[in-house]
Scaffold this active site. Structure first.
Site, PDB file in Angstrom:
ATOM      1  N   ASP A   1      45.101  55.339  44.577  1.00 38.97           N
ATOM      2  CA  ASP A   1      43.838  55.015  44.107  1.00 38.97           C
ATOM      3  C   ASP A   1      43.979  53.666  44.674  1.00 38.97           C
ATOM      4  OD1 ASP A   1      41.698  53.937  42.535  1.00 38.97           O
ATOM      5  OD2 ASP A   1      42.991  53.562  40.949  1.00 38.97           O
TER       6      ASP A   1
ATOM      7  N   GLY B   1      41.735  50.319  44.984  1.00 38.87           N
ATOM      8  CA  GLY B   1      40.887  49.500  44.224  1.00 38.87           C
ATOM      9  C   GLY B   1      40.721  48.141  44.867  1.00 38.87           C
TER      10      GLY B   1
ATOM     11  N   ASN C   1      44.170  46.058  43.802  1.00 40.37           N
ATOM     12  CA  ASN C   1      45.532  46.718  43.882  1.00 40.37           C
ATOM     13  C   ASN C   1      45.296  48.461  44.449  1.00 40.37           C
ATOM     14  OD1 ASN C   1      47.239  44.643  42.939  1.00 40.37           O
ATOM     15  ND2 ASN C   1      46.549  45.235  40.941  1.00 40.37           N
ATOM     16  N   ILE C   2      46.559  48.817  45.095  1.00 37.91           N
ATOM     17  CA  ILE C   2      46.371  50.075  45.473  1.00 37.91           C
ATOM     18  C   ILE C   2      47.575  50.807  44.441  1.00 37.91           C
ATOM     19  CG2 ILE C   2      46.892  51.736  47.313  1.00 37.91           C
ATOM     20  CD1 ILE C   2      46.265  49.663  49.461  1.00 37.91           C
TER      21      ILE C   2
ATOM     22  N   GLY D   1      31.533  55.210  41.814  1.00 36.20           N
ATOM     23  CA  GLY D   1      32.705  54.852  42.488  1.00 36.20           C
ATOM     24  C   GLY D   1      33.746  56.043  42.268  1.00 36.20           C
TER      25      GLY D   1
ATOM     26  N   ASP E   1      36.870  56.091  42.086  1.00 38.14           N
ATOM     27  CA  ASP E   1      37.925  55.947  40.903  1.00 38.14           C
ATOM     28  C   ASP E   1      37.405  56.345  39.461  1.00 38.14           C
ATOM     29  OD1 ASP E   1      36.139  53.652  41.039  1.00 38.14           O
ATOM     30  OD2 ASP E   1      37.482  52.282  40.627  1.00 38.14           O
TER      31      ASP E   1
ATOM     32  N   THR F   1      43.392  22.822  25.245  1.00 45.50           N
ATOM     33  CA  THR F   1      42.654  23.407  26.286  1.00 45.50           C
ATOM     34  C   THR F   1      43.072  25.106  26.613  1.00 45.50           C
ATOM     35  OG1 THR F   1      42.352  21.305  27.436  1.00 45.50           O
ATOM     36  CG2 THR F   1      42.229  23.316  28.889  1.00 45.50           C
TER      37      THR F   1
END
Length: 259
Positions: A6, A8, A11-12, A107, A109, A184
């Protein structure tokens, strides 16, 4: 064995299946500057650690939203495993009825995620993918994919906030006890984490209202575990939903080829 990939934007993810069992996964960064040889070395490392030989693989299937990287992974797989990868796209049988204006824009995916969801879930369904983008794939009671709202992913939103605001720092994806930030760090986490949670819950409510019925809700993607646990809806997390969809699509197109 079957290698599923997969690809992306960030990432893979590789997955190795022995028949129907996912026996190992590996996630690496997606880098357009890497060569096929570099990707091959990383893939070889996965195989070597497991004690698997190249001849153990009978096939490979790839879903990708990064065409440039697709060709390099294809070359790496051919060289390393000696098999011809199947690429999820036009002409590949998925069994998914896609009822949007232009099905070719969905897509690969998301196609895989919906295929896996249909195989193991009860329609109607909402399949939430949380990666570079947050996507809600909507599957109606007949198992047809009818639409997919898309929003910037959590990491993208946080990066945009901290990079464009000089005095704000990076923070972890953990929700503070209060949505009212007292400093913050807590203010950013409250806005990013609780804000995403509210968006996900709110989108589910609106989708179900439009469908006119409650839905089975699944979530996948690298950030699902960090965010979904705070949601009010009953959402099942499956980190390997896309890999499972890839296996199912491979079986549909290459029956009898797994070993």
């Amino acid at each position: 064995m079957l290698l599923t990939v997969d690809i992306g934007n960030t990432n893979i993810k590789f997955g190795i299946f022995r028949e129907n069992e996912l026996i190992r996964t590996l996630t690496i960064s997606c880098n357009k500057a890497k060569t096929a040889d570099e990707y091959g070395v990383e893939l070889y490392s996965l195989i070597r650690v497991m004690g698997i030989h190249r001849e153990d693989f009978s096939g490979c299937i790839i879903s990708s939203v990064v065409p440039l990287v697709t060709t390099r992974i294809e070359d790496a797989v051919r060289e390393l495993l000696g098999v011809e990868p199947l690429i999820v796209g036009p002409g590949v049988k998925t069994g998914l009825n896609i009822r949007i204006e232009d099905p070719s824009t969905l897509g690969a995916d998301q196609v895989c995620a919906c295929v896996a969801a249909n195989a193991g879930g009860k329609a109607p369904m909402i399949v939430i993918s949380m990666g570079t983008a947050t996507v809600w794939c909507v599957i109606d009671r007949n198992g047809s994919m009818i639409g997919c709202p898309i929003a910037p992913g959590v990491s993208v939103s946080l990066e945009a906030l901290t990079k464009n605001t000089a005095l704000l720092q990076d923070v972890a994806f953990t929700a503070p006890d209060s949505v009212i930030g007292k400093n913050t760090d807590k203010s950013i986490r409250a806005g990013v984490v609780w804000g995403t949670v509210c968006m996900i819950d709110g989108m589910i409510d609106r989708i179900e209202k439009e469908l006119g019925e409650k839905s089975t809700i699944l979530a996948t993607g690298g950030l699902a575990n960090k965010i979904i646990r705070y949601c009010e809806h009953d959402i099942t997390i499956n980190e390997n939903l896309i890999l499972e969809g890839l296996r199912l699509i491979y079986e549909r197109n290459k029956k009898g080829s797994l070993s």
